[in-house]
Structure formats: structure tokens, C-alpha cells
Design an enzyme around this catalytic site. Structure first.
Site, PDB file in Angstrom:
ATOM      1  N   SER A 201      30.238   1.821  13.413  1.00  0.00           N
ATOM      2  CA  SER A 201      30.975   2.888  12.747  1.00  0.00           C
ATOM      3  C   SER A 201      30.686   2.843  11.245  1.00  0.00           C
ATOM      4  O   SER A 201      29.533   2.995  10.845  1.00  0.00           O
ATOM      5  CB  SER A 201      32.479   2.767  13.059  1.00  0.00           C
ATOM      6  OG  SER A 201      33.161   3.933  12.673  1.00  0.00           O
ATOM      7  N   GLU A 314      32.240   9.142  22.091  1.00  0.00           N
ATOM      8  CA  GLU A 314      32.487   8.954  20.660  1.00  0.00           C
ATOM      9  C   GLU A 314      33.501   9.958  20.110  1.00  0.00           C
ATOM     10  O   GLU A 314      34.182   9.687  19.115  1.00  0.00           O
ATOM     11  CB  GLU A 314      31.179   9.101  19.874  1.00  0.00           C
ATOM     12  CG  GLU A 314      30.130   8.063  20.181  1.00  0.00           C
ATOM     13  CD  GLU A 314      30.397   6.728  19.509  1.00  0.00           C
ATOM     14  OE1 GLU A 314      31.484   6.542  18.958  1.00  0.00           O
ATOM     15  OE2 GLU A 314      29.498   5.873  19.549  1.00  0.00           O
ATOM     16  N   HIS A 406      34.762   5.312  21.082  1.00  0.00           N
ATOM     17  CA  HIS A 406      34.233   4.810  19.819  1.00  0.00           C
ATOM     18  C   HIS A 406      34.738   3.381  19.590  1.00  0.00           C
ATOM     19  O   HIS A 406      35.933   3.130  19.574  1.00  0.00           O
ATOM     20  CB  HIS A 406      34.716   5.719  18.682  1.00  0.00           C
ATOM     21  CG  HIS A 406      34.189   5.377  17.340  1.00  0.00           C
ATOM     22  ND1 HIS A 406      32.872   5.566  16.992  1.00  0.00           N
ATOM     23  CD2 HIS A 406      34.793   4.861  16.239  1.00  0.00           C
ATOM     24  CE1 HIS A 406      32.696   5.195  15.732  1.00  0.00           C
ATOM     25  NE2 HIS A 406      33.837   4.752  15.259  1.00  0.00           N
TER      26      HIS A 406
END
Length: 508
Positions: A201, A314, A406
Site C-alpha cells: 500500500s 483491492e 487490500h
């Protein structure tokens, strides 16, 4: 949760600043809370990190340091767990190594945590490095400055640094940690000439930024990018305007540097939009003279082997930024920015605005980054391994009905599924076996990948994208434990969204 026994005898290491005493935990020696820079407090706030100070005697390295100021509840909910105490004095790193590696030159992996540049810490449970140490790899995790302490621009700070303007203090912290590794990792049995930088990320976005930064050249030798997003960097002029607005919020019209540095460190993280920072670095300083995306479009990144990928759901993270997935499709329908009909052709069989929005936002915001980096790597003759992570623990498949969220790949990559809530409460042997194989690939990349490599060995031989070949490893298929190689994965979608990225047109 099963944790290894901490044995009473100390693990002793001597580095440039002095002697360190860590812990022997199972087959690993662990050193926590090692300063890689001087505390960035007082006059050192919003400056490049200063070298760490030496100490006398033996310094205990048995406890994690405080993390940078942030939202405790937000980090516990979505950032990987409880980051512990907070302080502006946060520039410390942690090391896991095999307990017995005397005289070895082991591969080194340096981990940059995610959290949108506003939450997270290197000592969170999913980032425990024992799994890598058991594979003969030294794992280094770091803290860096977050929020406005890590990214800030203001007219009163301009011209302070004789080496040039500086706004990306968090990226400078990461660079300082990499320099520390170059100077000290041999004392732990590590190879300073075989350092893999990896992150997820905002951590993955940081890896891309350092691949584009002239200041990071030579400090690492290969890179892994997990779930980095395509959001453009913040322009320096916009960052300066926000800095002025932040000063005004605290009653400081025409604020001086001294006044800004006198503000309490804990005053910044609770700021909300439009005064909070976005999850992207600032372009236009000496860390990032040019926007990161432009650097990759031009093929001017550092020439290193790269692994890059993202997860199958995601879009799960986008709700935290207030993004309505169905609303994005309705926005396309109303504004007609580029053909909704074309979008639907690229997603055959997908019904309803919610599901279409989920897949479009996932691919535009995350999946496309892997395609862009792959093409940039091919342009400079460097290998790129692409992956798409789609495994969900057996007991969680109803909860994560659309695939891997995610950040869900992180405990698999670290082989910490048995430690990480909630999966550790009901993890199965099949889950653990898949986790071990994922970690094997990451460790294999750290050990073996070079600029001339064509393959990574593992459960399934993983070919690099070289010589115009577009190949993607599926790590999990339909949430099940399967490994598969796909040619030209989502190719038409990726080509469309790359054009959108190039012109910085945003769906979100």
C-alpha cells in the site's frame, strides 16, 4: 497464538553506534527499537534525518520503539493491529535474523509498512520477521514519520535546507534507514550488496518513489511492490497551500518556522479534510524532482529487478476514502468522460453498478500499476515478476466473498498467518501451507533474483516478464489454493487505464 520462547541469553551485536543486546526467540535472533536516525524533534522537525548518536555500554534492543503519532483505533481496525505507544521520536528499526549465521552474507529484506502514510508501524504482528529468518533471510522493518510530520510544505520552511527543497520527510527517513543498513547490516550477517526493498500500500508506493528518487540510487538492489496505487503525487504548490491552511487552522497567519515547530506533535494527526494529507508523496523536492508516474512512463526508474502485484478485491479499501463504487459507474454514465459502453465490453458478464464499480475501481486504482511497471521494466531491459493474489483463508470465504481484501496478502507473505488475528483463531493446515509457499517466493526473490534472471523457483516455476512477454502469476484462484501462470492478464483493460493514468484523469 503460538509465539517462540524467549531465551534468557542475549544476542549480542556491535554496530557503528555501539553494542546491542537482542533476544533469542526460537531459531531467530531479534533486535527491536534500534535508532537509525536522531530523534526528529524540536529544531529537527521537518528536516532531513540526522545520523543516530553513539552510546556507551550495551543498549537493550528487546522492545519496539514508539510509532509516529496516529489514530490508534484506525490502525487497530485496518492498519494491522495495535501500534503501541506514540511519539515524534519514532525513527527506529527492527531486525530478525537466523540465530546462527556467523560469517554468512545473507540476503536482506527491508520492509516499509502501509497505512496511507497516516497509520502503521514496523513492529506490528503481521510483520514479524521470524518466517523470513527461518528461510535464511534477514528481515528489517522500520518506522517513519507519518501525516504532516512526514509530508509538509510551508513558505517559512523554504530555503532551510542548503541541499534543496524538502517536503517528503517520510521518504527521507526510509532513505536514512537504507543507508543505516548499508553501514551496519554486515554485523548481523547480512549482505549489504543484496538488499530487497519491499512494502505494501503506502509502503509499496514508497518503494516506487524510491525507485524514482535520485537520492536512493545504490541503496537497494531489487524491489517488491505490493498493492501500490495509481493516485498521482501531490504538486508542491498544492502542498504549500495546504501548509498555509494548516498554519491558519492553528491561529498562525504568516506562521514562522519556529511557531510551526512549537506546535505539539500530537496536534496534527486528528486534522480532517481538507487539512489532512492525502495518501501520496509530494513531487517537486529533491527526493522526487519529477512525479513518480512520469518517471516510470519514461522508463527512468533505477534499473533493478522488480516484483509487483495486487489483490483481487483491492476496492475494499476505497470505502475508507468515502468512495461509492456504484456511484463511480453512475458518474461515468452522467459525465461520459470515456465510454461506459467500452468499459462494459471489457467486463463481460459483470452485472450491476456495484460489481462493475468494484472491478473497475480495483483495476484502475491498483491492478494497472503492475502493468505500467512491467512495461517500464521491459523498456530498460530489467525483469519484472507480476502477481495477482486471490487466496482467502478457508474459514473467511463467506466474509471475503469478492476475494482478497487490500492488505490481506501481508500475513501470507510473512508467513505470520498463525499469529495474525482473526485468522490465527481458525487457520487450517491448508491455509498455513499456502502461506508458506507465498513466503517462499518472496524469500526466493531476495536470494536469487538478478537483472539476468528469467525464473523464480517455487511451487510453480514463475517466469519473469522479459522480452515483451506479459505473464502474471495467480497466487490463488477463486480464493482457493492454486498457482497458475496467465499470459496477457487483463491486457485490454490495462491498456485503457494506462492511458487514463498518463493524462492524470481520475475516476475517484
Amino acid at each position: 497464538m503460538e509465539k517462540p520462547e524467549v531465551r534468557s541469553e542475549d544476542a549480542l551485536v556491535e554496530i557503528a553506534q555501539g553494542k546491542l543486546a537482542g533476544n533469542l526467540e526460537g531459531d531467530a535472533a531479534v533486535f527491536r527499537g534500534i535508532p537509525f536516525a536522531a530523534p526528529p524533534v524540536g529544531e529537527r522537525r521537518w528536516r532531513a534525518p540526522f545520523p543516530p548518536e553513539a552510546w556507551e555500554g550495551v543498549r537493550s534492543a528487546s522492545q519496539f520503539s514508539p510509532a509516529c503519532w496516529q489514530s490508534l483505533e484506525y490502525c487497530k481496525a485496518v492498519g494491522g493491529g495495535d501500534p503501541g505507544q506514540f511519539s515524534e521520536d519514532c525513527l527506529y528499526l527492527n531486525i530478525w535474523k537466523p540465530a546462527d549465521c556467523a560469517g554468512n552474507k545473507l540476503p536482506v529484506m527491508v520492509w516499509l509498512h502501509g497505512g496511507g502514510y497516516t497509520i502503521g508501524a514496523g513492529g506490528l504482528t503481521p510483520y514479524d520477521g521470524a518466517g523470513f529468518a527461518s528461510r535464511g533471510v534477514i528481515l528489517v522493518s522500520i518506522n517513519y514519520r507519518l501525516g504532516h510530520l512526514g509530508f509538509f510544505a510551508h513558505p517559512s520552511l523554504e530555503g532551510e535546507d542548503p541541499d534543496g527543497p524538502l517536503y517528503n520527510f517520510a521518504l527521507m527517513d526510509q532513505i536514512a534507514a537504507l543507508r543505516w543498513v548499508q553501514e551496519n547490516i554486515s554485523a548481523f550477517g547480512g549482505a549489504a550488496d543484496n538488499v530487497t526493498l519491499f512494502g505494501e500500500s503506502a509502503g509499496g508506493r514508497s518503494v516506487l518513489s524510491l525507485l524514482a528518487s535520485p537520492l536512493a540510487a545504490g541503496l537497494f538492489h531489487k524491489a517488491i511492490v505490493q498493492s501500490a496505487y495509481t493516485l498521482p503525487d501531490v504538486d508542491r504548490n498544492m502542498a504549500i497551500k495546504k501548509g498555509i491552511a494548516v498554519g491558519r487552522h492553528f491561529g498562525l497567519e504568516n506562521a514562522t518556522a519556529e511557531q510551526l515547530r512549537a506546535l505539539p506533535a500530537e496536534a496534527f494527526w486528528p486534522l480532517e479534510a481538507p487539512l489532512n494529507i492525502g495518501p501520496a508523496p509530494i513531487c517537486g523536492d529533491r527526493v522526487l524532482p519529477e512525479p513518480m508516474l512520469d518517471t516510470f512512463f519514461a522508463g527512468k526508474q533505477h534499473p533493478l529487478p522488480v516484483m509487483i502485484g495486487s489483490n483481487s478485491d483491492e476496492a475494499s479499501v476505497l470505502s475508507y476514502f468515502g468512495i461509492d463504487l456504484a456511484g463511480q459507474i453512475d458518474l461515468l454514465r452522467r459525465e461520459k468522460r470515456f465510454g461506459l459502453g467500452l468499459i462494459k465490453l471489457l467486463y463481460p458478464g459483470v452485472k450491476g453498478d456495484v460489481e462493475l464499480g468494484r472491478q473497475v475501481c480495483r483495476d484502475m486504482a491498483f491492478t494497472t500499476m503492475g502493468f505500467v511497471v512491467m512495461q517500464a521494466q521491459q523498456r530498460i531491459g530489467q525483469p519484472c515478476w507480476r502477481y495477482y493474489f486471490d487466496y482467502v483463508a478457508e474459514a473467511e470465504r463467506e466474509t471475503y466473498a469478492n476475494g482478497a481484501w487490500h492488505g490481506n496478502e501481508v500475513p501470507y507473505v510473512f508467513d505470520t498467518l498463525h499469529l495474525t488475528p482473526p485468522a490465527c483463531d481458525y487457520v487450517t493446515e491448508d491455509d498455513l501451507a499456502f502461506s508458506a509457499r507465498a513466503c517462499d517466493y518472496w524469500a526466493e526473490f531476495a536470494r536469487k533474483a538478478t537483472s539476468s534472471s528469467d525464473w523464480l523457483e517455487g511451487k510453480l516455476r514463475w517466469p519473469a516478464c522479459t522480452r515483451r512477454r506479459d505473464r502474471t502469476m495467480l497466487l490463488g484462484v477463486n480464493k482457493r489454493a492454486k498457482f497458475s501462470i496467465i499470459n496477457r492478464f487483463m491486457r485490454l483493460r490495462m491498456q485503457l487505464f494506462k492511458r487514463v493514468m498518463r493524462h492524470h484523469v481520475k475516476l475517484m
